[in-house]
Design a protein around this motif. Structure first.
Motif, PDB file in Angstrom:
ATOM      1  N   ARG A   1       3.697   2.151 -13.262  1.00 25.78           N
ATOM      2  CA  ARG A   1       2.872   0.879 -13.650  1.00 25.78           C
ATOM      3  C   ARG A   1       3.614  -0.254 -13.549  1.00 25.78           C
ATOM      4  O   ARG A   1       3.125  -1.173 -13.520  1.00 25.78           O
ATOM      5  CB  ARG A   1       1.987   1.270 -14.753  1.00 25.78           C
ATOM      6  CG  ARG A   1       1.102   2.312 -14.923  1.00 25.78           C
ATOM      7  CD  ARG A   1       0.212   2.081 -15.950  1.00 25.78           C
ATOM      8  NE  ARG A   1      -0.516   0.918 -16.245  1.00 25.78           N
ATOM      9  CZ  ARG A   1      -0.482   0.208 -17.186  1.00 25.78           C
ATOM     10  NH1 ARG A   1       0.663   0.335 -17.974  1.00 25.78           N
ATOM     11  NH2 ARG A   1      -1.192  -1.131 -17.350  1.00 25.78           N
ATOM     12  N   ASN A   2       5.182   0.170 -13.819  1.00 24.16           N
ATOM     13  CA  ASN A   2       5.889  -1.077 -13.766  1.00 24.16           C
ATOM     14  C   ASN A   2       5.939  -1.835 -12.611  1.00 24.16           C
ATOM     15  O   ASN A   2       6.196  -3.092 -12.607  1.00 24.16           O
ATOM     16  CB  ASN A   2       7.366  -0.436 -13.997  1.00 24.16           C
ATOM     17  CG  ASN A   2       7.632   0.060 -15.541  1.00 24.16           C
ATOM     18  OD1 ASN A   2       7.000  -0.377 -16.367  1.00 24.16           O
ATOM     19  ND2 ASN A   2       8.777   0.705 -15.655  1.00 24.16           N
ATOM     20  N   ASN A   3       5.506  -1.269 -11.429  1.00 21.29           N
ATOM     21  CA  ASN A   3       5.316  -1.777 -10.131  1.00 21.29           C
ATOM     22  C   ASN A   3       4.297  -2.909 -10.176  1.00 21.29           C
ATOM     23  O   ASN A   3       4.235  -3.940  -9.612  1.00 21.29           O
ATOM     24  CB  ASN A   3       5.119  -1.053  -8.789  1.00 21.29           C
ATOM     25  CG  ASN A   3       6.514   0.066  -8.577  1.00 21.29           C
ATOM     26  OD1 ASN A   3       7.714  -0.496  -8.778  1.00 21.29           O
ATOM     27  ND2 ASN A   3       6.156   1.055  -8.189  1.00 21.29           N
TER      28      ASN A   3
ATOM     29  N   PHE B   1      13.020  -3.053 -14.148  1.00 20.60           N
ATOM     30  CA  PHE B   1      12.298  -1.761 -14.311  1.00 20.60           C
ATOM     31  C   PHE B   1      12.599  -0.755 -13.393  1.00 20.60           C
ATOM     32  O   PHE B   1      12.336   0.500 -14.283  1.00 20.60           O
ATOM     33  CB  PHE B   1      10.845  -2.244 -13.932  1.00 20.60           C
ATOM     34  CG  PHE B   1      10.082  -3.046 -14.878  1.00 20.60           C
ATOM     35  CD1 PHE B   1       9.594  -2.880 -16.060  1.00 20.60           C
ATOM     36  CD2 PHE B   1       9.672  -4.448 -14.213  1.00 20.60           C
ATOM     37  CE1 PHE B   1       8.884  -3.441 -16.945  1.00 20.60           C
ATOM     38  CE2 PHE B   1       9.001  -5.250 -15.220  1.00 20.60           C
ATOM     39  CZ  PHE B   1       8.517  -4.984 -16.510  1.00 20.60           C
ATOM     40  N   ASN B   2      13.249  -0.590 -12.500  1.00 22.93           N
ATOM     41  CA  ASN B   2      13.548   0.544 -11.696  1.00 22.93           C
ATOM     42  C   ASN B   2      14.781   0.882 -11.194  1.00 22.93           C
ATOM     43  O   ASN B   2      15.132   1.844 -10.979  1.00 22.93           O
ATOM     44  CB  ASN B   2      12.681   0.464 -10.428  1.00 22.93           C
ATOM     45  CG  ASN B   2      11.032   0.455 -10.537  1.00 22.93           C
ATOM     46  OD1 ASN B   2      10.475   0.990 -11.361  1.00 22.93           O
ATOM     47  ND2 ASN B   2      10.356  -0.444  -9.554  1.00 22.93           N
ATOM     48  N   GLY B   3      15.637  -0.163 -11.552  1.00 23.19           N
ATOM     49  CA  GLY B   3      17.013  -0.043 -11.404  1.00 23.19           C
ATOM     50  C   GLY B   3      17.201  -0.023  -9.792  1.00 23.19           C
ATOM     51  O   GLY B   3      16.487  -0.449  -9.070  1.00 23.19           O
ATOM     52  N   LEU B   4      18.436   0.557  -9.235  1.00 20.13           N
ATOM     53  CA  LEU B   4      18.827   0.661  -7.908  1.00 20.13           C
ATOM     54  C   LEU B   4      18.588   2.157  -7.185  1.00 20.13           C
ATOM     55  O   LEU B   4      18.886   2.997  -8.027  1.00 20.13           O
ATOM     56  CB  LEU B   4      20.339   0.404  -7.662  1.00 20.13           C
ATOM     57  CG  LEU B   4      20.616  -0.953  -7.869  1.00 20.13           C
ATOM     58  CD1 LEU B   4      22.291  -1.073  -7.582  1.00 20.13           C
ATOM     59  CD2 LEU B   4      20.240  -1.876  -6.676  1.00 20.13           C
ATOM     60  N   ALA B   5      17.874   2.097  -6.094  1.00 20.31           N
ATOM     61  CA  ALA B   5      17.389   3.232  -5.469  1.00 20.31           C
ATOM     62  C   ALA B   5      18.920   3.822  -4.755  1.00 20.31           C
ATOM     63  O   ALA B   5      19.858   2.939  -4.357  1.00 20.31           O
ATOM     64  CB  ALA B   5      16.445   3.194  -4.438  1.00 20.31           C
TER      65      ALA B   5
ATOM     66  N   GLY C   1       0.881  -1.225   0.087  1.00 18.33           N
ATOM     67  CA  GLY C   1      -0.106   0.007  -0.022  1.00 18.33           C
ATOM     68  C   GLY C   1       0.816   1.043  -0.002  1.00 18.33           C
ATOM     69  O   GLY C   1       0.529   2.347  -0.221  1.00 18.33           O
ATOM     70  N   THR C   2       2.011   1.385   0.387  1.00 19.68           N
ATOM     71  CA  THR C   2       3.007   2.348   0.512  1.00 19.68           C
ATOM     72  C   THR C   2       3.696   2.572  -0.958  1.00 19.68           C
ATOM     73  O   THR C   2       4.549   3.431  -1.053  1.00 19.68           O
ATOM     74  CB  THR C   2       4.070   2.177   1.280  1.00 19.68           C
ATOM     75  OG1 THR C   2       4.837   1.149   1.122  1.00 19.68           O
ATOM     76  CG2 THR C   2       3.295   1.922   2.690  1.00 19.68           C
ATOM     77  N   VAL C   3       3.444   1.570  -1.830  1.00 20.03           N
ATOM     78  CA  VAL C   3       4.110   1.484  -3.361  1.00 20.03           C
ATOM     79  C   VAL C   3       3.250   2.463  -4.361  1.00 20.03           C
ATOM     80  O   VAL C   3       2.118   2.449  -4.097  1.00 20.03           O
ATOM     81  CB  VAL C   3       4.405   0.102  -3.631  1.00 20.03           C
ATOM     82  CG1 VAL C   3       4.847   0.062  -5.122  1.00 20.03           C
ATOM     83  CG2 VAL C   3       5.143  -0.600  -2.736  1.00 20.03           C
ATOM     84  N   ASP C   4       3.922   3.299  -5.000  1.00 20.92           N
ATOM     85  CA  ASP C   4       3.452   3.991  -6.131  1.00 20.92           C
ATOM     86  C   ASP C   4       2.996   3.027  -7.222  1.00 20.92           C
ATOM     87  O   ASP C   4       4.089   3.014  -7.871  1.00 20.92           O
ATOM     88  CB  ASP C   4       4.256   5.323  -6.302  1.00 20.92           C
ATOM     89  CG  ASP C   4       3.735   6.151  -7.494  1.00 20.92           C
ATOM     90  OD1 ASP C   4       2.572   5.859  -7.759  1.00 20.92           O
ATOM     91  OD2 ASP C   4       4.346   7.311  -8.024  1.00 20.92           O
ATOM     92  N   PHE C   5       1.720   2.839  -7.445  1.00 16.05           N
ATOM     93  CA  PHE C   5       1.352   2.075  -8.432  1.00 16.05           C
ATOM     94  C   PHE C   5       0.846   3.021  -9.712  1.00 16.05           C
ATOM     95  O   PHE C   5       0.912   2.855 -10.711  1.00 16.05           O
ATOM     96  CB  PHE C   5       0.318   0.979  -8.172  1.00 16.05           C
ATOM     97  CG  PHE C   5       0.959  -0.108  -7.382  1.00 16.05           C
ATOM     98  CD1 PHE C   5       1.783  -1.092  -7.883  1.00 16.05           C
ATOM     99  CD2 PHE C   5       0.881  -0.076  -6.089  1.00 16.05           C
ATOM    100  CE1 PHE C   5       2.086  -2.152  -7.300  1.00 16.05           C
ATOM    101  CE2 PHE C   5       1.013  -1.201  -5.303  1.00 16.05           C
ATOM    102  CZ  PHE C   5       1.573  -2.169  -6.081  1.00 16.05           C
ATOM    103  N   SER C   6       0.472   4.114  -9.478  1.00 13.89           N
ATOM    104  CA  SER C   6      -0.436   5.295 -10.240  1.00 13.89           C
ATOM    105  C   SER C   6       0.606   5.747 -11.273  1.00 13.89           C
ATOM    106  O   SER C   6       0.362   5.862 -12.567  1.00 13.89           O
ATOM    107  CB  SER C   6      -1.109   6.134  -9.547  1.00 13.89           C
ATOM    108  OG  SER C   6      -0.392   6.879  -8.661  1.00 13.89           O
ATOM    109  N   ARG C   7       1.768   6.205 -10.671  1.00 10.06           N
ATOM    110  CA  ARG C   7       2.606   6.931 -11.417  1.00 10.06           C
ATOM    111  C   ARG C   7       3.812   5.960 -12.190  1.00 10.06           C
ATOM    112  O   ARG C   7       4.553   6.251 -12.921  1.00 10.06           O
ATOM    113  CB  ARG C   7       3.369   8.020 -10.772  1.00 10.06           C
ATOM    114  CG  ARG C   7       2.420   9.365 -10.494  1.00 10.06           C
ATOM    115  CD  ARG C   7       3.089  10.471  -9.676  1.00 10.06           C
ATOM    116  NE  ARG C   7       3.528   9.934  -8.406  1.00 10.06           N
ATOM    117  CZ  ARG C   7       3.903  10.760  -7.631  1.00 10.06           C
ATOM    118  NH1 ARG C   7       4.531  12.060  -8.037  1.00 10.06           N
ATOM    119  NH2 ARG C   7       4.536  10.275  -6.562  1.00 10.06           N
TER     120      ARG C   7
END
Length: 471
Positions: free
Chosen positions: A397-399, A449-453, A389-395
């Protein structure tokens, strides 16, 4: 997350009310807890975690079809090693232990792969213990490096893994509710009725109970359900009467450990996930206690996980981690002294030396455990949902693809047990663990999809998800 009020020394036992000022407020008042109250609070920590602490040895022992006295031995060993691991973390040794109010218990993350190992005749229980010891040594040595792995485990990864853990464990709870696999009366309406009754008791206490009663709802539900089951002749106390009141927990009671390479790698991956989770728990607890955790202290805490796991393998039990419900209890009670966990650890040690108590736990009918298991294992999955629920799915979509595909991989062994039947036999402990398949897929897809933070962002994300888990 709301933090507890600032105090002069982190080891002063304090109680607070919701009306007290926030951390750093000079006017915050504190009330010291006398030794008797500290003992009762330590017992409360034990009771809150007790049902979860004994669940893993019951799951593994019954899945491996061990004799009742052997399952009771696993329970005693687990309680004893829980106490040792808790003392390692809360009291500490030179270079080991986070020295905060942390209660340690067996992680549910290792259950599915351990059952797959134990039911493999080539590996068995001694192979599990060999893998546990090796994974604990790996965790101890790798502790200083875990901070660098945090970017690999953002909330989209850990939330998905924890969700699959909960869903995988639900299979155990459902079979318990029906009376247990292999029971000739499997699915008997009486079993289903008792499981439903236990579930109803737990839900009623959760809805209408308050304070400690609410926190111990699962344990109370098991006790009430066992009493009801006894009236129907489902409780056999013969092993309880035969068990001694006192006995020591002996190392390697099931034989010398054996070391299977694939099993070791499997549990090492589990330990990485466990240590990432522990990192978040320590950071969340540091905020609750207003007691910062630097890199050196975090390393000591993770070494505590590793050494506690080695102790688990030596004393016939399994990998250890901090219990999130107890960290939540620290925030609820406001008692932030590490000595409340020290008292809890001593109590767990004592319980592990009472075989009659372990035999009583083993005597609890599986249908009773089934009603409680639906709650315990379901809450594991629900925690994963809360983290997602803390993950950004709207901006991003790769998540969605990361979660969707990773859950699909995690479900393969659950919905199609023969899916990997033609693969090399040595790989079965790995391929038959939906949790590990999910973890590998989630990490790989997140990198794709996201690489490393960055390290800072990863550390803050792990702290936030731990705060969610603890509440």
């Amino acid at each position: 997350m709301n933090s507890a009020p600032m105090i002069a020394a982190p080891d002063d036992a304090v109680l607070h009310s919701p009306g007290l000022p926030p951390p750093g407020a000079a006017t915050a008042s504190v009330t010291k807890v006398p030794p008797i109250a500290l003992g009762l609070l330590g017992l409360q920590h034990v009771l809150v975690m007790y049902a979860g602490a004994v669940a893993v040895p019951l799951i593994v022992g019954r899945a491996l079809k061990l004799a009742p006295d052997q399952v009771a031995m696993l329970v005693s060993a687990d309680l004893f090693a829980c106490g040792l691991a808790t003392l390692l973390q809360s009291w500490g040794l030179p270079g080991v232990g986070v020295r905060m109010p942390v209660m340690m218990g067996v992680t549910f993350a290792a259950v599915t792969p351990m059952v797959a190992m134990g039911t493999n005749p080539a590996i068995g229980l001694t192979g599990i213990y060999g893998a546990v010891i090796a994974a604990g040594l790996f965790a101890f040595l790798a502790a200083p490096l875990i901070g660098r792995l945090l970017p690999l485990f953002p909330p989209v990864v850990t939330g998905t893994i924890i969700l699959v853990i909960g869903v995988s464990l639900m299979k155990v709870g459902v079979n318990w509710a029906a009376g247990g696999i292999g029971n000739p009366r499997y699915g008997d309406p009486l079993f289903l009725a008792i499981a439903t009754f236990v579930l109803g008791v737990i839900l009623a206490i959760t809805r209408f109970g308050a304070g400690f009663v609410n926190s111990a709802s699962v344990l109370i539900g098991i006790v009430v359900g066992t009493i009801v089951a006894a009236f129907f002749g489902l409780v056999d106390l013969g092993h309880v009467a035969a068990a001694p009141w006192f006995d020591v927990v002996r190392p390697f009671a099931f034989g010398s450990p054996t070391f299977d390479p694939v099993s070791i790698v499997t549990l090492c991956i589990v330990m990485i996930v466990v240590m990432i989770e522990s990192t978040g728990m320590f950071l969340a607890l540091a905020e609750i206690c207003a007691d910062p955790v630097d890199a050196a202290r975090l390393t000591r805490g993770l070494r505590g996980d590793g050494l506690g796991t080695v102790i688990g393998g030596v004393f016939n039990t399994f990998p250890y981690t901090s219990f999130s419900q107890n960290i939540g209890l620290v925030g609820v009670t406001g008692v932030r002294t590490r000595f409340v966990a020290v008292v809890g650890g001593v109590i767990m040690l004592g319980l592990g030396l009472i075989p009659k108590l372990a035999a009583l736990v083993e005597a609890v009918p599986q249908c009773v455990l089934g009603g409680a298991g639906l709650v315990m294992f379901g809450m594991v999955g629900a925690t994963g949902v809360r983290i997602l629920g803390t993950v950004d799915f709207s901006r991003n979509r790769n998540n969605l693809f990361i979660v969707a595909v990773s859950i699909g991989f995690g479900m393969i062994p659950l919905v199609a047990p023969s899916f990997f039947k033609q693969m090399p036999h040595a790989l079965h402990p790995l391929l038959e663990s939906g949790i590990l398949l999910c973890a590998l897929a989630a990490v790989a897809l997140n990198l794709f999809f996201n690489g490393l933070a960055g390290q800072g962002a990863a550390r803050e994300a792990v702290r936030r998800q731990a705060a969610v888990s603890a509440h």
